[in-house]
Structure formats: structure tokens, C-alpha cells
Design a protein around this motif. Structure first.
Motif, short mmCIF file in Angstrom:
data_model
loop_
_atom_site.label_atom_id
_atom_site.label_comp_id
_atom_site.label_asym_id
_atom_site.label_seq_id
_atom_site.Cartn_x
_atom_site.Cartn_y
_atom_site.Cartn_z
N PRO A 166 14.13 -3.93 6.84
CA PRO A 166 13.40 -3.30 5.73
C PRO A 166 14.39 -2.71 4.72
O PRO A 166 15.31 -1.99 5.09
CB PRO A 166 12.60 -2.20 6.41
N LEU A 167 14.17 -3.02 3.46
CA LEU A 167 15.03 -2.51 2.39
C LEU A 167 14.35 -1.40 1.60
O LEU A 167 14.99 -0.48 1.13
CB LEU A 167 15.40 -3.63 1.40
N ALA A 168 13.05 -1.52 1.42
CA ALA A 168 12.31 -0.55 0.60
C ALA A 168 10.82 -0.68 0.89
O ALA A 168 10.36 -1.70 1.42
CB ALA A 168 12.56 -0.82 -0.89
N ILE A 169 10.11 0.39 0.55
CA ILE A 169 8.64 0.36 0.65
C ILE A 169 8.11 0.59 -0.76
O ILE A 169 8.58 1.49 -1.46
CB ILE A 169 8.13 1.44 1.62
N GLU A 170 7.17 -0.25 -1.16
CA GLU A 170 6.65 -0.15 -2.53
C GLU A 170 5.13 -0.03 -2.50
O GLU A 170 4.47 -0.44 -1.54
CB GLU A 170 7.02 -1.41 -3.32
N GLY A 171 4.61 0.51 -3.61
CA GLY A 171 3.17 0.60 -3.74
C GLY A 171 2.82 1.56 -4.86
O GLY A 171 3.66 2.36 -5.29
N ASP A 172 1.59 1.47 -5.31
CA ASP A 172 1.13 2.30 -6.41
C ASP A 172 0.52 3.58 -5.82
O ASP A 172 -0.67 3.61 -5.51
CB ASP A 172 0.10 1.50 -7.22
N GLY A 173 1.34 4.60 -5.60
CA GLY A 173 0.83 5.85 -5.05
C GLY A 173 0.63 5.85 -3.56
O GLY A 173 0.32 6.88 -2.96
N ARG A 174 0.77 4.72 -2.92
CA ARG A 174 0.68 4.61 -1.46
C ARG A 174 1.38 3.33 -1.03
O ARG A 174 1.61 2.44 -1.86
CB ARG A 174 -0.78 4.61 -0.98
N ALA A 175 1.72 3.24 0.22
CA ALA A 175 2.42 2.05 0.70
C ALA A 175 1.53 0.82 0.53
O ALA A 175 0.34 0.86 0.87
CB ALA A 175 2.79 2.21 2.16
#
Ligand code: FAD
Length: 434
Positions: free
Chosen positions: A266-275
């Protein structure tokens, strides 16, 4: 008379008390102190609720608690309600057995987004740990990801994938059972930085996955080296890898999938205001068997991400601490004169319940060597501590109180469940009429 304080009532604390009781007989009194009125540490709050036979080890600890000279002082947090220094004034030796309850951080961008939780939190939630009763993990999305390739990762993935009926006979708490029953999760991706031959999963736990009612374990045989490579593994690991390989042969139609994604960092976690997704780098093994990034990245959708990458022991004022290893600084369990540690607080978060037994016995031997049975100290022991707690208005509980809580939990059991665990400190104290 010698007086010993064992701080923590998990396996390490109980095995140490058992060993001290054997070494000293009637020449010592010892108190097992815990921050909660309910004993057993991770046996209650960690071991999976659908693994009841393992939890039965607490019966052995009950016998220790009922041994003459052994007391239980619950609802007392060492480091907050009373300091280690104060304990050392009252006891000849203090043995810290506080475990490693804090999740290690992933150390990647986005890990603080809602929906990303550590396994101590998630496991605590379904096991009725008071700190996580209100966790409310998001189960409304269709995809979850579990980061880690050990047994804790398997526990989390299995619990997420089971049907309500599969929890019969478990002691999963009601709030988790209801939430999981309504979960929308259909795909659970289990990510490991290295390959299938490097897993830290045991055969029994892996084997269970083949028989899940609603979830199919999926592996990609392209991730595996030729089968001859398994010959170089120790027998237990070879068995685990064979079970993994066999997942590819299961012919069944099940509505959920548990996907093993190997060579995945895992390099990063992305999302719009939540995972919403994990950004993952494909890895390969270097000459030393470590994971090396290949530069190829891809996305794994996930609105719930549980990291199962290890734990650390919290530091306590006045106790030397190894920041890097996340445990107390110690040599063979000895921290300083009259101050020791055992279990995960000593070794870090590795090994099974049984590993804590030789650990506790070894430290008890060191204590007995420093203070031979027959020698006597002049400390007040538990009576002194209880007087101090009384002055501070801290309502300590004892083993009889725990039995009352246990009976109340058994009386409230749902059908098919051994008990309905209480999940808040206030509930425990209420059961005691306080
Ligand atoms: C999710 C999970 C599942 C596991 N499943 C298995 C399994 O199936 N089989 C197996 O063999 N092993 C399993 N293990 C490993 C096993 O639980 C550990 O080896 C064992 O519990 C470690 O014992 P311990 O006594 O060091 O710590 P713990 O069991 O964590 O006990 C620590 C105790 O200290 C108390 N405490 C903490 N801080 C304080 C304080 N400041 N003051 C007073 N008291 C305090 C806590 O309340 C707790 O009671 C699992 C571990 C985890 C995390």
C-alpha cells in the motif's frame, strides 16, 4: 512475606502469577492488577469470538486466581490511577504484563481518513472492548481491504465474511453481529507485501476459509513459485502454503470473495472525505527475501480498510522504553531492580498464547533468584495499595466481582451464544451495583 504486583491480567500476567505462586507457596502474596474489572486481556478482547475452544484457556487462569495468596485488583489503570513508583513502594517486585494494545501506524498518506482503522480497534469492536464499542466501522460499501498477512488479518477477513448463522456458539457482541448481518461487503482483499510462501498464517486458520458458507477464498496461482519450492519450507509453513494453493481448486459458488493479493505494497489511501481506494505498488522479492517495489501501481477499491501490521506497548512514566521496538527496554524481562516485564510488553507482539507461559516462568525464576523464597520484605502489599486507592476514591474490584459480571453476561446470553458481553465500564459497574 513477599508481595508482588503483576500488572495486566492477560496470559502473560496469569502465567507469571502461576509461576510465582509455585515458586513461593505461602511465602508470598501477589495481586494481578488490571485496568478493567474483567480479566484475561486479549483472551477476551482479541482472540476471535468464533474460536471458543481457545478462549477456554481462561479456565486455567481462573484456577490461578483462586489460588491462596493470589488476588485480583480490577478497574485500576497503572500509570493513571497509580504510578509504577507507588506500586514499587508497596510491593517487593512489580511485573508489567500490559500487552501491546496500540495499533502500529501504516505511515502512508490518507491513513487518517474515515474508514481506515487498525485491527486493535476492529477486533476490539467485535469483541466488546469498551474503548471501541462506538467504533461503527463502515460496512455500507461493497469492498473492504485487510492489510497484513498474519493470523490477525485472517481473523478480520473471516469475521467480515461470515453469515449470522456461522456465529452460532460464538461470543461475538450483539452490536457487531447486527452490523455484520447488514453489511454490504462482497469483496475482501487481503494484501501482503511479500508472496504466498512468506505468509505468517497458520494452517488451522487458513483451512477454515475453505469451508465458509458465503465467501470464497481466491488466489492467483501465478503468484506462486513452482510447487517444488515448498520443499524448502518448514512443515507448518508448507502446510499453510498447500492450503493456499488448494484454494484455487475449490469449485463453489459463493456470493462473497476473499481475494489474496500478494506482492502488494500500500502506498496511499484516497477518497473524497472517506476511504474509497488503496493505491498499491506491485512488489517482487529481492535477494534477501524482502519486498522491493517494481514501480507498477494499481488501485484496490475499499471503503473499509483494516490494517493488521502489528502493535506497540504504551510507555508508562518512569519506565525505560524502547521507542523503535514499541516495548519496554529490558534484558530477559528485567527492566530495573525489582521491576520486570513479561509477554507482549517484554517481547513485542509475537507468538501464541502458549508462548507467554515460558516467558512468565522465566521472569518468575529471575524474581525468585533475586529474592529467594524464605527471604522477607517489609512492604505493605495489596493492603497498602487498596488504602491508597481508597484515598483517591478509586473503586477497585476483585475476582468475586468478576464472577458476578460473568454470571450477569451469561444470564443475558442470546440463544446460541455462550454470553452477551457487556461493552462498557459503566455496565460492568452497574452489574456490581455500583
Ligand atoms: C486479534 C488477536 C487475535 C489473537 N488470536 C490468537 C489465537 O487465536 N491464538 C493464540 O494462541 N494467540 C492469539 N493471539 C495472541 C495472544 O492473544 C497474545 O499472545 C497474548 O494475549 C499476549 O498476552 P499479554 O498478557 O502479553 O497481553 P494481553 O493479553 O494484551 O494482556 C494485557 C493486559 O494488561 C491490561 N493492561 C493494559 N494496560 C494496563 C495498565 N496501564 N494498567 C493495568 N492494566 C493494564 C489489559 O487490560 C490486559 O488485560 C491473538 C492476538 C490478537 C491481537
Amino acid at each position: 512475606m513477599r508481595h508482588f504486583a503483576v500488572v495486566g491480567s492477560g496470559p502473560a500476567g496469569f502465567y507469571t502469577a502461576e509461576a510465582l505462586a509455585k515458586a513461593y507457596g505461602e511465602a508470598a502474596r501477589m495481586d494481578i492488577i488490571d485496568r478493567y474489572p474483567v480479566p484475561y486481556g486479549l483472551i477476551r478482547f482479541g482472540v476471535a469470538p468464533d474460536h471458543q475452544s481457545l478462549k477456554a484457556v481462561s479456565k486455567r487462569y481462573d484456577k490461578v486466581a483462586e489460588t491462596a495468596g493470589v488476588g485480583f485488583i480490577g478497574n485500576v489503570c497503572v500509570g493513571a490511577d497509580v504510578s509504577v513508583e507507588e506500586l514499587m513502594e508497596h510491593y517487593d517486585a512489580v511485573i508489567l504484563a500490559i500487552g501491546a494494545p496500540h495499533d502500529r501506524k501504516l505511515g502512508i498518506p490518507g491513513e487518517d481518513l474515515p474508514g481506515v482503522i487498525g485491527s486493535a480497534q476492529f477486533v476490539g469492536w467485535y469483541n466488546g472492548h469498551p474503548d471501541f464499542a462506538d467504533l461503527g466501522p463502515p460496512l455500507d460499501g461493497t469492498h473492504a481491504a485487510i492489510i497484513g498477512n498474519g493470523n490477525v488479518a485472517l481473523d478480520c477477513a473471516r469475521i467480515l465474511s461470515k453469515t449470522r448463522a456461522e456465529f452460532d456458539g460464538s461470543d461475538i457482541v450483539g452490536h457487531a453481529l447486527d452490523a455484520l448481518d447488514n453489511s454490504a461487503i462482497k469483496t475482501i482483499t487481503v494484501l501482503g507485501r511479500r508472496g504466498p510462501l512468506q505468509i505468517a498464517m497458520t494452517p488451522k486458520e487458513l483451512g477454515e476459509l475453505a469451508h465458509l458458507e458465503a465467501a470464497l477464498p481466491l488466489v492467483d496461482l501465478n503468484d506462486f513459485p513452482p510447487v517444488e519450492a515448498d520443499d524448502g519450507l518448514d512443515p507448518g509453513q508448507r502446510k499453510s502454503v498447500t492450503i493456499l494453493r488448494d484454494f484455487a481448486n475449490i469449485r463453489a459458488n459463493r456470493p462473497k470473495a476473499m481475494v489474496f493479493d500478494f506482492f502488494a505494497k500500500p502506498l496511499a489511501i484516497e477518497g473524497d472525505g472517506r476511504a474509497e481506494r488503496l493505491i498499491v505498488e506491485r512488489t517482487e522479492l529481492d535477494e534477501k527475501g524482502a519486498a522491493r517495489g517494481t514501480g507498477e501501481t494499481y488501485e484496490v477499491p475499499a471503503s473499509l480498510i483494516v490494517s493488521c501490521i502489528g502493535y506497540s506497548t504504551p510507555s508508562i512514566a518512569g519506565v525505560p522504553y524502547d521507542e523503535r521496538a514499541g516495548k519496554f527496554l529490558n534484558e530477559a524481562g528485567r527492566i530495573a531492580d525489582r521491576l520486570y516485564c513479561v509477554g507482549w510488553a517484554r517481547r513485542g507482539p509475537t507468538g501464541t498464547i502458549g508462548t507467554n507461559r515460558p516467558d512468565g516462568y522465566e521472569v518468575a525464576e529471575a524474581v525468585a533468584a533475586a529474592m529467594p523464597a524464605g527471604s522477607s520484605g517489609d512492604r505493605a502489599g495489596g493492603e497498602g495499595l487498596k488504602a491508597l486507592l481508597g484515598e483517591r476514591g478509586i473503586g477497585a474490584t476483585d475476582f468475586t466481582d468478576w464472577r458476578r459480571i460473568e454470571r450477569a453476561e451469561e444470564a443475558a446470553a442470546r440463544s446460541g451464544s455462550p454470553r452477551e458481553k457487556m461493552v462498557r465500564v459503566e455496565e460492568w459497574l452497574q452489574a456490581l451495583g455500583r
